[in-house]
Design a protein around this motif. Structure first.
Motif, PDB file in Angstrom:
ATOM      1  N   ARG A 121       0.831  -1.208   0.000  1.00 25.00           N
ATOM      2  CA  ARG A 121       0.000   0.000   0.000  1.00 25.00           C
ATOM      3  C   ARG A 121       0.868   1.260   0.000  1.00 25.00           C
ATOM      4  O   ARG A 121       0.579   2.227  -0.711  1.00 25.00           O
ATOM      5  CB  ARG A 121      -0.931  -0.007   1.214  1.00 25.00           C
ATOM      6  CG  ARG A 121      -1.959   1.112   1.198  1.00 25.00           C
ATOM      7  CD  ARG A 121      -2.828   1.070   2.444  1.00 25.00           C
ATOM      8  NE  ARG A 121      -3.565  -0.188   2.522  1.00 25.00           N
ATOM      9  CZ  ARG A 121      -3.415  -1.064   3.510  1.00 25.00           C
ATOM     10  NH1 ARG A 121      -2.535  -0.839   4.488  1.00 25.00           N
ATOM     11  NH2 ARG A 121      -4.134  -2.174   3.516  1.00 25.00           N
ATOM     12  N   THR A 122       1.938   1.256   0.788  1.00 24.81           N
ATOM     13  CA  THR A 122       2.839   2.413   0.844  1.00 24.81           C
ATOM     14  C   THR A 122       3.548   2.618  -0.493  1.00 24.81           C
ATOM     15  O   THR A 122       3.708   3.757  -0.957  1.00 24.81           O
ATOM     16  CB  THR A 122       3.875   2.214   1.954  1.00 24.81           C
ATOM     17  OG1 THR A 122       3.195   2.066   3.214  1.00 24.81           O
ATOM     18  CG2 THR A 122       4.826   3.388   2.035  1.00 24.81           C
ATOM     19  N   LEU A 123       4.007   1.542  -1.112  1.00 27.66           N
ATOM     20  CA  LEU A 123       4.723   1.649  -2.383  1.00 27.66           C
ATOM     21  C   LEU A 123       3.819   2.137  -3.512  1.00 27.66           C
ATOM     22  O   LEU A 123       4.263   2.878  -4.406  1.00 27.66           O
ATOM     23  CB  LEU A 123       5.310   0.277  -2.756  1.00 27.66           C
ATOM     24  CG  LEU A 123       6.477  -0.215  -1.896  1.00 27.66           C
ATOM     25  CD1 LEU A 123       6.797  -1.670  -2.220  1.00 27.66           C
ATOM     26  CD2 LEU A 123       7.719   0.652  -2.128  1.00 27.66           C
ATOM     27  N   LEU A 124       2.551   1.771  -3.481  1.00 31.78           N
ATOM     28  CA  LEU A 124       1.641   2.123  -4.565  1.00 31.78           C
ATOM     29  C   LEU A 124       0.928   3.462  -4.329  1.00 31.78           C
ATOM     30  O   LEU A 124       0.285   3.986  -5.248  1.00 31.78           O
ATOM     31  CB  LEU A 124       0.596   1.015  -4.758  1.00 31.78           C
ATOM     32  CG  LEU A 124       0.126   0.761  -6.198  1.00 31.78           C
ATOM     33  CD1 LEU A 124       1.304   0.323  -7.056  1.00 31.78           C
ATOM     34  CD2 LEU A 124      -0.977  -0.301  -6.223  1.00 31.78           C
ATOM     35  N   ALA A 125       1.064   4.018  -3.149  1.00 36.27           N
ATOM     36  CA  ALA A 125       0.342   5.250  -2.803  1.00 36.27           C
ATOM     37  C   ALA A 125       0.604   6.405  -3.766  1.00 36.27           C
ATOM     38  O   ALA A 125      -0.345   7.097  -4.185  1.00 36.27           O
ATOM     39  CB  ALA A 125       0.677   5.664  -1.376  1.00 36.27           C
ATOM     40  N   ALA A 137      11.027   2.496 -16.772  1.00 38.00           N
ATOM     41  CA  ALA A 137      12.036   2.375 -15.708  1.00 38.00           C
ATOM     42  C   ALA A 137      12.241   0.903 -15.382  1.00 38.00           C
ATOM     43  O   ALA A 137      11.382   0.052 -15.646  1.00 38.00           O
ATOM     44  CB  ALA A 137      11.605   3.142 -14.454  1.00 38.00           C
ATOM     45  N   GLY A 138      13.401   0.642 -14.811  1.00 41.43           N
ATOM     46  CA  GLY A 138      13.694  -0.704 -14.350  1.00 41.43           C
ATOM     47  C   GLY A 138      13.534  -0.775 -12.833  1.00 41.43           C
ATOM     48  O   GLY A 138      13.692   0.230 -12.137  1.00 41.43           O
ATOM     49  N   ALA A 139      13.220  -1.928 -12.346  1.00 37.14           N
ATOM     50  CA  ALA A 139      13.015  -2.099 -10.904  1.00 37.14           C
ATOM     51  C   ALA A 139      13.672  -3.399 -10.452  1.00 37.14           C
ATOM     52  O   ALA A 139      13.739  -4.373 -11.211  1.00 37.14           O
ATOM     53  CB  ALA A 139      11.532  -2.119 -10.565  1.00 37.14           C
ATOM     54  N   MET A 140      14.155  -3.370  -9.219  1.00 37.02           N
ATOM     55  CA  MET A 140      14.722  -4.568  -8.610  1.00 37.02           C
ATOM     56  C   MET A 140      14.211  -4.654  -7.174  1.00 37.02           C
ATOM     57  O   MET A 140      14.263  -3.665  -6.429  1.00 37.02           O
ATOM     58  CB  MET A 140      16.254  -4.524  -8.616  1.00 37.02           C
ATOM     59  CG  MET A 140      16.899  -5.774  -8.007  1.00 37.02           C
ATOM     60  SD  MET A 140      18.722  -5.721  -8.068  1.00 37.02           S
ATOM     61  CE  MET A 140      19.065  -4.439  -6.874  1.00 37.02           C
ATOM     62  N   THR A 193      12.693  -3.374  -1.076  1.00 34.32           N
ATOM     63  CA  THR A 193      13.067  -2.574  -2.242  1.00 34.32           C
ATOM     64  C   THR A 193      14.487  -2.025  -2.117  1.00 34.32           C
ATOM     65  O   THR A 193      14.846  -1.103  -2.851  1.00 34.32           O
ATOM     66  CB  THR A 193      12.082  -1.404  -2.423  1.00 34.32           C
ATOM     67  OG1 THR A 193      12.058  -0.606  -1.227  1.00 34.32           O
ATOM     68  CG2 THR A 193      10.669  -1.926  -2.703  1.00 34.32           C
ATOM     69  N   PHE A 194      15.263  -2.530  -1.154  1.00 33.18           N
ATOM     70  CA  PHE A 194      16.678  -2.156  -0.988  1.00 33.18           C
ATOM     71  C   PHE A 194      16.840  -0.654  -0.755  1.00 33.18           C
ATOM     72  O   PHE A 194      17.531   0.050  -1.481  1.00 33.18           O
ATOM     73  CB  PHE A 194      17.518  -2.581  -2.190  1.00 33.18           C
ATOM     74  CG  PHE A 194      17.389  -4.041  -2.500  1.00 33.18           C
ATOM     75  CD1 PHE A 194      18.015  -4.983  -1.702  1.00 33.18           C
ATOM     76  CD2 PHE A 194      16.601  -4.475  -3.567  1.00 33.18           C
ATOM     77  CE1 PHE A 194      17.895  -6.332  -1.977  1.00 33.18           C
ATOM     78  CE2 PHE A 194      16.474  -5.825  -3.840  1.00 33.18           C
ATOM     79  CZ  PHE A 194      17.114  -6.751  -3.047  1.00 33.18           C
ATOM     80  N   GLY A 195      16.161  -0.176   0.294  1.00 32.46           N
ATOM     81  CA  GLY A 195      16.259   1.229   0.662  1.00 32.46           C
ATOM     82  C   GLY A 195      14.967   1.973   0.480  1.00 32.46           C
ATOM     83  O   GLY A 195      14.778   3.071   1.037  1.00 32.46           O
ATOM     84  N   GLY A 196      14.063   1.386  -0.246  1.00 35.41           N
ATOM     85  CA  GLY A 196      12.759   2.016  -0.387  1.00 35.41           C
ATOM     86  C   GLY A 196      11.859   1.671   0.763  1.00 35.41           C
ATOM     87  O   GLY A 196      12.239   0.995   1.699  1.00 35.41           O
TER      88      GLY A 196
END
Length: 239
Positions: free
Chosen positions: A155-159, A213-216, A235-238
């Protein structure tokens, strides 16, 4: 003066000039100590020194050969101890590696590894794709693939996307391009995912605008009721 008188006077003179006889020294009272003159002619007695009381010989310098032998012996002992420790440490490390390899079935069970990899990719594609015209699809994906703390993380990532989605008429498409199963231990697994994301807007003021964009990210999964559910998102820092 008569002859008799003169003879008498001469006799008295001779008696006066004659030395007095020596007087014997009185014996000292009983119990009295008589001091001894150290300078008298009486020979002094020599006292024999006991061997135990003789002065010890002056210490001599340490034997260089003995010190060198002691040093070599100490170094040999240290080498043996270090060698023993190295052998123990190697055995412990191999034991841990063997245990990890035994517990991590991603290294020994190709079929299960393929299953986890496929379901992780499918979940990420659905969870991070969004169509402003059909928001229910994304909501259904969240209810289908998420569990535990991953619900709030998603939810936080998609906000940020949802905040502008209706206004910008945004469509986000996520496609997993590669993934690697890091481990599978029992009913838990962790998968590293690489994905491409494209975002387009159909709003009049941003007609045909598109971003790529690319994502990992890494996802932790748990096996429940025959399915692999995403239990955590890294998300390695996200967020």
């Amino acid at each position: 003066m008569s002859t008799t008188t003169r003879h008498h006077i001469n006799r008295q003179r001779r008696l006066a000039q004659k030395p007095a006889p020596p007087v014997a020294a009185a014996a000292p009272p009983s119990g009295t100590t008589v001091p001894v003159d150290r300078d008298d002619a009486t020979p002094k007695r020599r006292t024999r020194v006991s061997p135990d009381r003789q002065d010890s010989p002056a210490p001599t310098a340490a034997d260089p050969g003995r010190a060198r032998r002691a040093l070599v012996a100490g170094l040999c002992l240290l080498t043996l101890l270090l060698g023993a420790f190295a052998g123990w440490a190697y055995a412990q490390t191999r034991g841990l590696e063997d245990d990890a390899a035994t517990n991590n079935t991603a290294l020994t069970d190709p079929a299960r590894t393929s299953e986890v990899k496929g379901q992780a990719g499918k979940a990420v594609n659905a969870l991070f794709s969004y169509d402003h015209a059909n928001p229910e699809i994304q909501e259904k994906a969240a209810a289908t693939y998420l569990t535990g703390k991953a619900v709030a993380q998603h939810r936080t990532l998609l906000a940020p996307v949802l905040a502008q989605a209706k206004k910008q008429k945004t469509v986000v498409t996520t496609t997993v391009t590669d993934s690697a199963v890091e481990r599978i231990e029992g009913d838990r697994a962790r998968v590293l995912v690489f994905a491409d994301q494209s975002s387009t807007s159909t709003a009049a003021q941003a007609k045909d605008a598109a971003n790529y964009a690319g994502a990992m990210l890494a996802v932790d999964l748990v096996h429940r009721d025959g399915r692999w559910l995403v239990s955590a998102i890294d998300t390695f820092g996200g967020s």
